[in-house]
Design an enzyme around this catalytic site. Structure first.
Site, PDB file in Angstrom:
ATOM      1  N   HIS A  70       0.651  -1.232  -0.197  1.00  0.00           N
ATOM      2  CA  HIS A  70      -0.054   0.020  -0.124  1.00  0.00           C
ATOM      3  C   HIS A  70       0.736   1.218   0.032  1.00  0.00           C
ATOM      4  O   HIS A  70       0.454   2.278   0.598  1.00  0.00           O
ATOM      5  CB  HIS A  70      -1.067  -0.004   1.256  1.00  0.00           C
ATOM      6  CG  HIS A  70      -2.368   0.322   0.755  1.00  0.00           C
ATOM      7  ND1 HIS A  70      -3.105   0.987   1.667  1.00  0.00           N
ATOM      8  CD2 HIS A  70      -3.084  -0.333  -0.088  1.00  0.00           C
ATOM      9  CE1 HIS A  70      -4.533   1.231   0.966  1.00  0.00           C
ATOM     10  NE2 HIS A  70      -4.571   0.358  -0.153  1.00  0.00           N
TER      11      HIS A  70
ATOM     12  N   HIS B 284      -5.498  -2.375 -11.335  1.00  0.00           N
ATOM     13  CA  HIS B 284      -6.076  -2.193  -9.939  1.00  0.00           C
ATOM     14  C   HIS B 284      -7.508  -1.958 -10.326  1.00  0.00           C
ATOM     15  O   HIS B 284      -8.013  -1.314 -11.096  1.00  0.00           O
ATOM     16  CB  HIS B 284      -5.431  -0.625  -9.674  1.00  0.00           C
ATOM     17  CG  HIS B 284      -5.881  -0.280  -8.305  1.00  0.00           C
ATOM     18  ND1 HIS B 284      -6.674   0.915  -8.068  1.00  0.00           N
ATOM     19  CD2 HIS B 284      -5.899  -0.846  -7.044  1.00  0.00           C
ATOM     20  CE1 HIS B 284      -6.854   1.059  -6.838  1.00  0.00           C
ATOM     21  NE2 HIS B 284      -6.349   0.192  -6.243  1.00  0.00           N
TER      22      HIS B 284
HETATM   23 MG   LIG Z   1      -2.731  -1.724  -4.175  1.00  0.00          MG
END
Ligand SMILES: [Mg+2]
Length: 392
Positions: free
Chosen positions: A201, A301
């Site tokens: 992240h 994504h």
């Molecule tokens: Mg990600």
């Protein structure tokens, strides 16, 4: 043929407010669906779509590239800030949907026809108890094994977990050992035939990302995602060069020039462009060509809503370098009330068979969307042990 209106519909879906975009034409029954979901920026994106639509209402919707250029360039600020890029993306998706409907074929057929029979998908397990590693024990980390087992029971052959805790720019061994314990538990639970991905992240510094990457390298991850801030392309390149596990990134990049720099410096092996933030399918196809020139794989994504998924899949059926698509399954129980989709998901293996309808193959039930109006998202805040601010 003319565009007569660009409308937005906001649909609160637990983690996010989905922003659906409807481009309406002067031809009876001809309209397109896009999506411009951007967490914590819903009102800004809805406003940006209203601003940008002034540039294209009255224009011919069939001139998709021309309209993209107008939306990107015909105001003083180029359209690569995250809010404008998302707004442009949402409209661009709807224009491609219209193009497919006019041609009476799926978008992938417009782009040269299908290059594969099915698309593989993966699920996201979340972060377990990793938010505060001072409060997390190795036994807590082992619970990732249970999450992993459940994903495989749900039919997935690949999944991703945020098995790396948020860390200050430099930390000792504790968070490294926790990440190792979590990944070891997942590998023990599912064996070598299932692909495991770890998502950092973009929380670590390049130094911490390298430490995590080296520690997790022996577990044979399918890819290692956002091991440091996306602004630090040199950091990504250093990590990618130092480990065997392929680095994945790109979901926070919204302009072609930055993708070029990322690829030229070999900051990743897997490009996770987000079709709702990178400038839509028009820009995604340019980014895919650049990635292809560097032999970098595509794995979009896609934690947003159903139009984003339909577009990401349609893209996958047209791109040879595409390896896998992120999906959110079980997001809201009423998903099928709001949307019907043109593709089919096979429960075993969670593979997707192609859309057989024109365009993106999506239909949105506007009355059902109105049952789920905007709600403020829950703030997700991270503070380190000394009270300083961390990345979520
Ligand atoms: Mg990600």
């Amino acid at each position: 043929m003319k565009i007569t209106a660009v409308e937005t519909l906001v649909c609160h879906a637990r983690m996010r407010n989905w922003i659906f975009v409807k481009v309406v034409t002067d031809q009876p029954g001809l309209y397109g669906w896009g999506e411009a979901t951007l967490e914590w920026h819903t009102r800004a994106v809805v406003g940006a779509i209203e601003d940008i639509s002034q540039l294209i209402v009255g224009e011919d919707p069939r001139r998709v590239e021309h309209l993209w250029q107008m939306m990107f360039r015909q105001h003083f600020w180029h359209g690569n800030g995250i809010v404008r890029a998302t707004a442009i993306s949402g409209i661009d998706l709807a224009l491609w949907d219209i193009a497919g409907k006019i041609a009476n074929m799926p978008c992938s057929q417009l782009w040269g026809g299908r290059v594969r029979d099915w698309v593989r998908t993966y699920s996201h397990l979340g972060g377990g108890k990793m938010e505060d590693f001072y409060e997390t024990s190795v036994d807590d980390a082992k619970q990732f094994g249970d999450l992993a087992r459940r994903a495989v029971e749900d039919g997935f052959t690949a999944f991703k977990a945020m098995a790396v805790p948020p860390t200050m720019p430099l930390e000792g061994l504790r968070p490294i050992r926790l990440a190792e314990a979590a990944v070891a538990a997942m590998r023990d639970a599912v064996g070598d035939d299932i692909d495991i991905m770890v998502d950092c992240h973009a929380r670590p510094s390049p130094a911490m990302g390298l430490k995590f990457g080296k520690a997790l390298d022996p577990y044979g991850l399918y890819f290692f995602e956002e091991p440091c801030w996306p602004e630090s392309i040199d950091g990504l390149a250093a990590i990618n060069a130092a480990i065997t596990t392929p680095v994945a990134t790109g979901e926070r990049i919204t302009d072609l020039a930055t993708f070029r720099e990322l690829f030229e410096k070999r900051g990743c092996e897997v490009c996770q462009l987000d079709i709702t933030h990178c400038g839509g399918l028009t820009a995604a196809r340019r980014i895919a060509a650049l990635a292809d020139a560097h032999r970098i794989a595509l794995a979009p994504h896609n934690p947003q809503g159903p139009v984003s998924t339909a577009a990401s899949l349609e893209f996958g059926f047209s791109q040879p370098g595409y390896i896998i698509c992120e999906t959110v399954h079980n997001d809201v129980p009423w998903r099928n009330d709001v949307v019907t989709e043109g593709f089919t998901i096979e429960p075993k293996g969670r593979i997707v068979r192609p859309n057989t309808r024109p365009g993106l193959g999506i239909e949105i039930n506007e009355a059902a969307v109105k049952q789920h109006p905007f709600e403020q998202e829950l703030l997700q805040r991270v503070f380190y042990c000394d009270g300083s601010v961390g990345d979520w």
